[in-house]
Design a protein around this motif. Sequence first.
Motif, PDB file in Angstrom:
ATOM      1  N   UNK A 171       0.854  -1.181   0.000  1.00  0.00           N
ATOM      2  CA  UNK A 171       0.000   0.000   0.000  1.00  0.00           C
ATOM      3  C   UNK A 171       0.892   1.233   0.000  1.00  0.00           C
ATOM      4  N   UNK A 172       0.690   2.115  -0.973  1.00  0.00           N
ATOM      5  CA  UNK A 172       1.474   3.344  -1.096  1.00  0.00           C
ATOM      6  C   UNK A 172       0.888   4.392  -0.160  1.00  0.00           C
ATOM      7  N   UNK A 173       1.698   4.829   0.788  1.00  0.00           N
ATOM      8  CA  UNK A 173       1.235   5.790   1.797  1.00  0.00           C
ATOM      9  C   UNK A 173       1.693   7.200   1.433  1.00  0.00           C
ATOM     10  N   UNK A 174       0.840   8.165   1.763  1.00  0.00           N
ATOM     11  CA  UNK A 174       1.152   9.579   1.552  1.00  0.00           C
ATOM     12  C   UNK A 174       0.849  10.348   2.824  1.00  0.00           C
ATOM     13  N   UNK A 175       1.613  11.395   3.046  1.00  0.00           N
ATOM     14  CA  UNK A 175       1.273  12.394   4.060  1.00  0.00           C
ATOM     15  C   UNK A 175       0.924  13.637   3.257  1.00  0.00           C
ATOM     16  N   UNK A 176      -0.340  14.028   3.314  1.00  0.00           N
ATOM     17  CA  UNK A 176      -0.796  15.116   2.458  1.00  0.00           C
ATOM     18  C   UNK A 176      -1.844  15.960   3.149  1.00  0.00           C
ATOM     19  N   UNK A 177      -2.305  16.991   2.435  1.00  0.00           N
ATOM     20  CA  UNK A 177      -3.306  17.907   2.970  1.00  0.00           C
ATOM     21  C   UNK A 177      -4.694  17.468   2.514  1.00  0.00           C
ATOM     22  N   UNK A 178      -5.648  17.490   3.452  1.00  0.00           N
ATOM     23  CA  UNK A 178      -7.053  17.259   3.129  1.00  0.00           C
ATOM     24  C   UNK A 178      -7.785  18.558   3.413  1.00  0.00           C
ATOM     25  N   UNK A 179      -8.492  19.074   2.419  1.00  0.00           N
ATOM     26  CA  UNK A 179      -9.111  20.384   2.558  1.00  0.00           C
ATOM     27  C   UNK A 179     -10.414  20.324   3.334  1.00  0.00           C
ATOM     28  N   UNK A 180     -10.579  21.321   4.172  1.00  0.00           N
ATOM     29  CA  UNK A 180     -11.830  21.530   4.891  1.00  0.00           C
ATOM     30  C   UNK A 180     -12.153  23.004   4.784  1.00  0.00           C
ATOM     31  N   UNK A 181     -13.080  23.472   5.577  1.00  0.00           N
ATOM     32  CA  UNK A 181     -13.425  24.885   5.538  1.00  0.00           C
ATOM     33  C   UNK A 181     -14.467  25.169   4.481  1.00  0.00           C
ATOM     34  N   UNK A 182     -14.918  26.402   4.438  1.00  0.00           N
ATOM     35  CA  UNK A 182     -15.972  26.785   3.502  1.00  0.00           C
ATOM     36  C   UNK A 182     -15.375  27.439   2.265  1.00  0.00           C
TER      37      UNK A 182
END
Length: 133
Positions: free
Chosen positions: A1-12
């Motif tokens: 399984x290829x793992x990433x550390x990344x940004x997940x967007x939230x907010x309006x």
Amino acid sequence: MAMKIRLARGGSNKRPYYAIVACDSRMPRDGRFLEKLGTYNPLLPKDSEDRIKMDVERVQYWLGQGAQPTDRVARFLEAAGVKDKTERANLKKGEPGKAAKERAAKRAAREAAAVEAANAPAAEPAAEAGAEA
């Protein structure tokens, strides 16, 4: 399984807020993740300590498990001293487009002509004054 550390967007809309997450690279950007490692608020000033918060121990754990950080997260890790600075090659993105290159060439030609025109009249009267004497 290829793992990433990344940004997940939230907010309006127009008010972004990101979570720094460890996830499978095949998951969507805002989809399922394994662990939330921190937050990033780009609306805060750059010198604010609340702009980027992350659990460094857990980030190091995931890096040890083979997770690859994205470019933006890698910059955060470099600033925090977790990861060594890497040299980045901005091959095509930093290069101006075709139209911009043409405009720059025209501008350079105009400036060169202006410099020649400024130097030429000053040189001619001096030559004429030497001929009369």
